[in-house]
Design a protein around this motif. Structure first.
Motif, PDB file in Angstrom:
ATOM      1  N   PHE A 267       0.836  -1.191   0.000  1.00  0.00           N
ATOM      2  CA  PHE A 267       0.000   0.000   0.000  1.00  0.00           C
ATOM      3  C   PHE A 267       0.874   1.246   0.000  1.00  0.00           C
ATOM      4  O   PHE A 267       1.980   1.244   0.561  1.00  0.00           O
ATOM      5  CB  PHE A 267      -0.896   0.046   1.237  1.00  0.00           C
ATOM      6  N   GLU A 268       0.369   2.311  -0.602  1.00  0.00           N
ATOM      7  CA  GLU A 268       1.019   3.609  -0.511  1.00  0.00           C
ATOM      8  C   GLU A 268       0.004   4.654  -0.080  1.00  0.00           C
ATOM      9  O   GLU A 268      -1.176   4.591  -0.448  1.00  0.00           O
ATOM     10  CB  GLU A 268       1.663   4.018  -1.842  1.00  0.00           C
ATOM     11  N   GLY A 269       0.489   5.622   0.685  1.00  0.00           N
ATOM     12  CA  GLY A 269      -0.338   6.723   1.134  1.00  0.00           C
ATOM     13  C   GLY A 269      -0.163   7.949   0.262  1.00  0.00           C
ATOM     14  O   GLY A 269       0.189   7.854  -0.917  1.00  0.00           O
ATOM     15  N   GLN A 270      -0.368   9.122   0.843  1.00  0.00           N
ATOM     16  CA  GLN A 270      -0.263  10.384   0.130  1.00  0.00           C
ATOM     17  C   GLN A 270       0.649  11.324   0.892  1.00  0.00           C
ATOM     18  O   GLN A 270       1.048  11.049   2.021  1.00  0.00           O
ATOM     19  CB  GLN A 270      -1.648  11.024  -0.017  1.00  0.00           C
ATOM     20  N   GLU A 271       0.966  12.452   0.268  1.00  0.00           N
ATOM     21  CA  GLU A 271       1.800  13.443   0.925  1.00  0.00           C
ATOM     22  C   GLU A 271       1.211  13.783   2.283  1.00  0.00           C
ATOM     23  O   GLU A 271       0.005  13.734   2.496  1.00  0.00           O
ATOM     24  CB  GLU A 271       1.928  14.688   0.058  1.00  0.00           C
ATOM     25  N   LEU A 272       2.074  14.171   3.201  1.00  0.00           N
ATOM     26  CA  LEU A 272       1.694  14.235   4.600  1.00  0.00           C
ATOM     27  C   LEU A 272       0.571  15.224   4.868  1.00  0.00           C
ATOM     28  O   LEU A 272      -0.274  14.993   5.738  1.00  0.00           O
ATOM     29  CB  LEU A 272       2.919  14.587   5.443  1.00  0.00           C
ATOM     30  N   LYS A 273       0.496  16.312   4.124  1.00  0.00           N
ATOM     31  CA  LYS A 273      -0.552  17.292   4.396  1.00  0.00           C
ATOM     32  C   LYS A 273      -1.945  16.759   4.074  1.00  0.00           C
ATOM     33  O   LYS A 273      -2.950  17.327   4.494  1.00  0.00           O
ATOM     34  CB  LYS A 273      -0.296  18.591   3.633  1.00  0.00           C
ATOM     35  N   LEU A 274      -2.007  15.660   3.302  1.00  0.00           N
ATOM     36  CA  LEU A 274      -3.299  15.044   2.977  1.00  0.00           C
ATOM     37  C   LEU A 274      -3.430  13.638   3.545  1.00  0.00           C
ATOM     38  O   LEU A 274      -4.382  12.927   3.233  1.00  0.00           O
ATOM     39  CB  LEU A 274      -3.475  14.991   1.454  1.00  0.00           C
ATOM     40  N   ASN A 275      -2.498  13.241   4.402  1.00  0.00           N
ATOM     41  CA  ASN A 275      -2.462  11.863   4.861  1.00  0.00           C
ATOM     42  C   ASN A 275      -3.681  11.476   5.675  1.00  0.00           C
ATOM     43  O   ASN A 275      -4.071  10.313   5.708  1.00  0.00           O
ATOM     44  CB  ASN A 275      -1.188  11.608   5.672  1.00  0.00           C
ATOM     45  N   ALA A 276      -4.316  12.438   6.338  1.00  0.00           N
ATOM     46  CA  ALA A 276      -5.503  12.126   7.145  1.00  0.00           C
ATOM     47  C   ALA A 276      -6.697  11.760   6.291  1.00  0.00           C
ATOM     48  O   ALA A 276      -7.688  11.241   6.799  1.00  0.00           O
ATOM     49  CB  ALA A 276      -5.854  13.321   8.037  1.00  0.00           C
ATOM     50  N   TYR A 277      -6.612  12.027   4.990  1.00  0.00           N
ATOM     51  CA  TYR A 277      -7.751  11.791   4.096  1.00  0.00           C
ATOM     52  C   TYR A 277      -7.413  10.749   3.038  1.00  0.00           C
ATOM     53  O   TYR A 277      -8.040  10.691   1.995  1.00  0.00           O
ATOM     54  CB  TYR A 277      -8.135  13.108   3.411  1.00  0.00           C
ATOM     55  N   LEU A 278      -6.433   9.917   3.338  1.00  0.00           N
ATOM     56  CA  LEU A 278      -5.988   8.983   2.310  1.00  0.00           C
ATOM     57  C   LEU A 278      -6.895   7.779   2.198  1.00  0.00           C
ATOM     58  O   LEU A 278      -7.570   7.382   3.143  1.00  0.00           O
ATOM     59  CB  LEU A 278      -4.553   8.536   2.567  1.00  0.00           C
ATOM     60  N   ALA A 279      -6.920   7.229   1.003  1.00  0.00           N
ATOM     61  CA  ALA A 279      -7.506   5.923   0.748  1.00  0.00           C
ATOM     62  C   ALA A 279      -6.366   5.053   0.223  1.00  0.00           C
ATOM     63  O   ALA A 279      -5.712   5.411  -0.754  1.00  0.00           O
ATOM     64  CB  ALA A 279      -8.625   6.025  -0.283  1.00  0.00           C
ATOM     65  N   ASN A 280      -6.078   3.959   0.899  1.00  0.00           N
ATOM     66  CA  ASN A 280      -4.922   3.149   0.535  1.00  0.00           C
ATOM     67  C   ASN A 280      -4.935   2.778  -0.946  1.00  0.00           C
ATOM     68  O   ASN A 280      -5.934   2.300  -1.477  1.00  0.00           O
ATOM     69  CB  ASN A 280      -4.888   1.865   1.364  1.00  0.00           C
ATOM     70  N   ARG A 281      -3.805   2.990  -1.614  1.00  0.00           N
ATOM     71  CA  ARG A 281      -3.639   2.621  -3.016  1.00  0.00           C
ATOM     72  C   ARG A 281      -2.682   1.437  -3.099  1.00  0.00           C
ATOM     73  O   ARG A 281      -1.664   1.394  -2.412  1.00  0.00           O
ATOM     74  CB  ARG A 281      -3.097   3.812  -3.809  1.00  0.00           C
ATOM     75  N   LEU A 282      -3.006   0.485  -3.972  1.00  0.00           N
ATOM     76  CA  LEU A 282      -2.215  -0.735  -4.102  1.00  0.00           C
ATOM     77  C   LEU A 282      -1.201  -0.585  -5.226  1.00  0.00           C
ATOM     78  O   LEU A 282      -1.547  -0.166  -6.331  1.00  0.00           O
ATOM     79  CB  LEU A 282      -3.139  -1.926  -4.370  1.00  0.00           C
ATOM     80  N   PHE A 283       0.066  -0.928  -4.932  1.00  0.00           N
ATOM     81  CA  PHE A 283       1.157  -0.826  -5.902  1.00  0.00           C
ATOM     82  C   PHE A 283       1.895  -2.156  -5.998  1.00  0.00           C
ATOM     83  O   PHE A 283       1.866  -2.976  -5.075  1.00  0.00           O
ATOM     84  CB  PHE A 283       2.155   0.257  -5.476  1.00  0.00           C
TER      85      PHE A 283
ATOM     86  N   GLN B  50       0.441  15.576  11.450  1.00  0.00           N
ATOM     87  CA  GLN B  50      -0.665  16.085  10.651  1.00  0.00           C
ATOM     88  C   GLN B  50      -0.844  17.583  10.882  1.00  0.00           C
ATOM     89  O   GLN B  50      -1.007  18.357   9.937  1.00  0.00           O
ATOM     90  CB  GLN B  50      -1.963  15.365  10.994  1.00  0.00           C
ATOM     91  N   TYR B  51      -0.823  17.993  12.129  1.00  0.00           N
ATOM     92  CA  TYR B  51      -1.049  19.406  12.433  1.00  0.00           C
ATOM     93  C   TYR B  51      -0.033  20.307  11.729  1.00  0.00           C
ATOM     94  O   TYR B  51      -0.391  21.306  11.098  1.00  0.00           O
ATOM     95  CB  TYR B  51      -0.964  19.629  13.943  1.00  0.00           C
ATOM     96  N   VAL B  52       1.234  19.976  11.864  1.00  0.00           N
ATOM     97  CA  VAL B  52       2.290  20.830  11.318  1.00  0.00           C
ATOM     98  C   VAL B  52       2.214  20.890   9.801  1.00  0.00           C
ATOM     99  O   VAL B  52       2.442  21.946   9.198  1.00  0.00           O
ATOM    100  CB  VAL B  52       3.669  20.331  11.786  1.00  0.00           C
ATOM    101  N   ASN B  53       1.866  19.777   9.178  1.00  0.00           N
ATOM    102  CA  ASN B  53       1.879  19.737   7.718  1.00  0.00           C
ATOM    103  C   ASN B  53       0.565  20.183   7.084  1.00  0.00           C
ATOM    104  O   ASN B  53       0.571  20.684   5.958  1.00  0.00           O
ATOM    105  CB  ASN B  53       2.225  18.321   7.241  1.00  0.00           C
ATOM    106  N   GLU B  54      -0.545  20.003   7.777  1.00  0.00           N
ATOM    107  CA  GLU B  54      -1.831  20.394   7.200  1.00  0.00           C
ATOM    108  C   GLU B  54      -2.254  21.799   7.611  1.00  0.00           C
ATOM    109  O   GLU B  54      -2.658  22.609   6.767  1.00  0.00           O
ATOM    110  CB  GLU B  54      -2.911  19.387   7.612  1.00  0.00           C
ATOM    111  N   ILE B  55      -2.148  22.109   8.886  1.00  0.00           N
ATOM    112  CA  ILE B  55      -2.570  23.408   9.396  1.00  0.00           C
ATOM    113  C   ILE B  55      -1.397  24.382   9.484  1.00  0.00           C
ATOM    114  O   ILE B  55      -1.551  25.581   9.295  1.00  0.00           O
ATOM    115  CB  ILE B  55      -3.214  23.254  10.788  1.00  0.00           C
ATOM    116  N   GLY B  56      -0.214  23.855   9.752  1.00  0.00           N
ATOM    117  CA  GLY B  56       0.947  24.690  10.025  1.00  0.00           C
ATOM    118  C   GLY B  56       1.117  24.861  11.523  1.00  0.00           C
ATOM    119  O   GLY B  56       0.170  24.731  12.295  1.00  0.00           O
ATOM    120  N   ALA B  57       2.334  25.166  11.946  1.00  0.00           N
ATOM    121  CA  ALA B  57       2.593  25.353  13.370  1.00  0.00           C
ATOM    122  C   ALA B  57       1.755  26.519  13.908  1.00  0.00           C
ATOM    123  O   ALA B  57       1.551  27.510  13.207  1.00  0.00           O
ATOM    124  CB  ALA B  57       4.079  25.616  13.599  1.00  0.00           C
TER     125      ALA B  57
END
Length: 673
Positions: free
Chosen positions: A284-300, A577-584
């Motif tokens: 499985f692969e995820g997504q860039e960290l700023k969107l990781n909370a909304y990922l749907a696992n992709r098969l590779f 998630q906080y630092v990458n999606e919302i920012g510090a």
């Protein structure tokens, strides 16, 4: 955001008590005490000859106030159901040996305090521990020849000998990692470790594979020839600071030098599986960290000999929950999370074609293959989890652990909802009616919100992670219409639908929930003077947000939620998630205040609200509920706070689960009836 927990909630086990009865008022209403009689079914494995399926049954003991687990087997024709173990604590993850004669599984042996690998003859007899590790074993897999087992052991920092008064005190917790908290596990201390090891079964000799230091290893998988092991490596708990993890390969011998195959964005949970000929590794692969909370696992699929990984079914805009290679290596069997259901499908390796194998509204909770035989765990609107066979496009039920209980209970009908939100976006959901529902009558109505937000409400009486489905039918049995809305941010509707709430929490979700209420009021179903709302985890967060912007609700239940998100920074387990999606917070304070509006505008809340949570919750710490309780209390808004000692984000003590159900019922009854 609040991800689904990797462990099944004991609260969820009761969800299926709503049974297989039709929804015409036959049978009695669900009661909280039904929980003690319910059995959950999970972790299926098919024997190599396809003759048997082994699985785990979780039940609850009222006298000891503890959960119980046992291994069971069912024959492929469904005529024989055999209980294999009794009295073991936390039996889990059964695996047939390659020759099918033995079953290995995880459990805590009698008198022990650590999980060990247990081994037993498939035909019966007492299981015996074949490991004596000091740490905890979190997973394992047989070697292809059945002579070895690869396992993952977790350990704490080495103990320092002390004497005198110091020996009686708990040692200080020393932390040096970015991610230093994890629900259930607790604090992640400096010096903690997690390593892949190989056990020689005959000698019980246990050896560490690689000489890597200061790394966390997980998810091992044998190559078909038994010479190599693939696994995942990070440098701390969870993904590294860049949101990635290493896919590794190492020779199956102590001291071997591991090879990095690829570095990928981490998924929610990784699963590695070699292709039958041993040339490729599925993952499985995820997504860039700023969107990781909304990922749907992709098969590779990654060529082990070198080259770029390529996606399987690249056009599929849905998450893949579980998968397994077909024996010929030309396809995968997978569980796909779709709009309000999850179904088994076949994925073509070469062309990416997706073939849905079962039609209709169901939830597929687990799958396993044994030769040409495929076993599932399935659940439906009116059926609890049971083992079933998948034969072509036909599902055949094999077990009946809950049939006696289900025969007593009446269910409310479940109806699909589709409506437009404030800005014209189409939103879907489910409406659960009381068992004695009368067309044309207006009913008190409760919006019960799922967590995640990366999750969804499905046509099922069981979903892993959060206790939603039990309350849906339980509250409907109290005479309420219950709305389960897959608001924006939910999975099952594609990546754009999920990611539309990134860095904009409590905005579109609240619009969608309010639009759902407007929809059923307009249809003449909901009584606008008797509206309630509630949920757990992100459902609790959205409850706080909604009652801060809509005063129509006469009662609310906020479980394991938070509203002052600024105060969660460094206090929960989501700092990446906080630092990458919302920012510090010190770089983007305005946005932090925006997503915390429910707390900073708590003076707008007039809804009587019950706050609930576990004392030891590191996922969404109880401070989130405490703060909102105080905010309402100082303003004179009717409120109550209930803290459950020793409980994490997902409750496990049966009496607390029953107590919580009673309190939710009574709170709504006080203000809505």
């Amino acid at each position: 955001m609040r991800h689904r927990h990797p462990y099944f909630s004991a609260f969820v086990f009761l969800l299926c008590a709503a049974g297989t009865i039709d929804a015409q008022g036959k049978g009695r209403a669900i009661e909280p005490e039904d929980y003690y009689r319910f059995a959950d079914v999970r972790d299926v494995q098919v024997s190599p000859d396809g003759a048997w399926v082994v699985y785990v049954v979780d039940s609850n003991d009222r006298a000891s106030d503890e959960g119980r687990t046992a291994l069971w087997m069912v024959s492929w024709d469904g005529r024989q159901q055999l209980q294999l173990t009794t009295g073991l604590k936390d039996a889990d993850a059964p695996h047939f040996s390659p020759d099918g004669r033995s079953i290995a599984f995880l459990a805590t042996p009698p008198g022990g305090d650590k999980t060990q690998i247990m081994l037993m003859d498939r035909r019966g007899g007492e299981p015996r521990a074949i490991t004596q590790v000091r740490g905890e074993i979190s997973g394992f897999e047989w070697s292809p020849d059945g002579k070895r087992i690869v396992l993952v052991e977790q350990g704490d920092p080495p103990a320092v000998a002390e004497s005198g008064a110091a020996a009686k005190a708990a040692k200080p917790i020393v932390i040096d990692a970015l991610r230093f908290k994890q629900d259930i596990s607790g604090y992640v201390e400096a010096g903690s470790w997690q390593r892949v090891k190989v056990l020689e079964i005959a000698s019980q000799d246990l050896q560490t594979l690689s000489a890597d230091k200061d790394v966390v290893e997980d998810a091992p998988a044998w190559s078909p020839d038994g010479r190599s092991i693939a696994y995942v490596r990070t440098h701390g708990a969870g993904p590294d600071a860049d949101g990635k993890q290493d896919l590794m390969r190492v020779d199956a011998r102590p001291g071997a030098t591991p090879q990095v195959l690829a570095r990928i964005y981490a998924p929610n949970a990784q699963s590695l599986e070699w292709s039958p000929e041993g040339k490729s590794l599925a993952h499985f692969e995820g997504q860039e960290l700023k969107l990781n909370a909304y990922l749907a696992n992709r098969l590779f699929i990654l060529p082990v000999g070198g080259g770029e990984a390529r996606p399987v079914a690249a056009q599929l805009d849905r998450g893949i929950q579980k998968y397994s290679w077909a024996a010929d290596g030309r396809s995968f069997l997978a569980i796909i999370e779709d709009d309000q259901s999850s179904y088994p499908a076949r994925l073509d390796v070469a062309g990416g074609k997706v073939e849905r194998l079962v039609a209709g509204q169901l939830s597929t909770l687990a799958l396993a293959q044994g030769g040409k035989h495929v076993a599932l765990v399935t659940a439906y609107d009116r059926a609890g989890p049971e083992v079933a066979s998948l034969e072509g496009h036909t599902v055949r039920k094999l077990t009946s652990h809950n049939d006696a209980l289900l025969a007593e209970i009446a269910l409310g009908a479940v109806e699909d909802l589709s409506f437009e939100s404030t800005d014209g976006v189409t939103v879907h959901g489910l409406m659960i009616k009381p068992p004695d529902y009368v067309e044309g009558r207006k009913y008190p109505t409760i919006v019960w919100i799922h967590g995640g937000p990366n999750g969804q409400d499905e046509h099922s009486l069981l979903l892993d992670g959060y206790p939603l489905q039990f309350e849906r039918q339980f509250l409907a049995a109290q005479g309420y219409v219950v709305l389960a809305i897959n608001y924006r941010g939910s999975s099952g509707r594609g990546s754009q639908f999920q990611q539309s709430i990134a860095a904009d929490w409590c905005h579109h979700e609240v619009e969608d929930l309010r639009a759902a209420v407007d929809h059923v009021i307009k249809r003449g179903i909901a009584d606008p003077e008797r509206l309630g709302i509630g949920g757990w985890s992100y459902g609790g967060i959205l409850t706080d947000c909604t009652i801060a912007s809509d005063q129509r609700f006469r009662a609310a239940v906020s479980g394991a939620g938070s509203a002052n998100q600024l105060s969660m920074f460094g206090h929960d387990q989501y700092v990446l998630q906080y630092v990458n999606e919302i920012g510090a917070p010190w770089r983007n304070p305005d946005l932090w205040l925006k997503v915390s509006y429910a707390f900073f505008h708590a003076d707008r809340i007039k809804t009587p609200t019950l706050f609930l949570g576990g004392q030891n919750d590191f996922n969404v710490p109880i401070a989130g509920g405490e703060q909102m309780y105080q905010a309402l209390r100082v303003q004179g808004v009717p409120t109550q706070l209930v803290v459950y000692p020793g409980q994490f984000h997902i409750f496990t003590r049966p009496s607390y689960i029953v107590d919580r159900a009673r309190r939710v019922r009574d709170w709504y009854a006080k203000y809505l009836k």
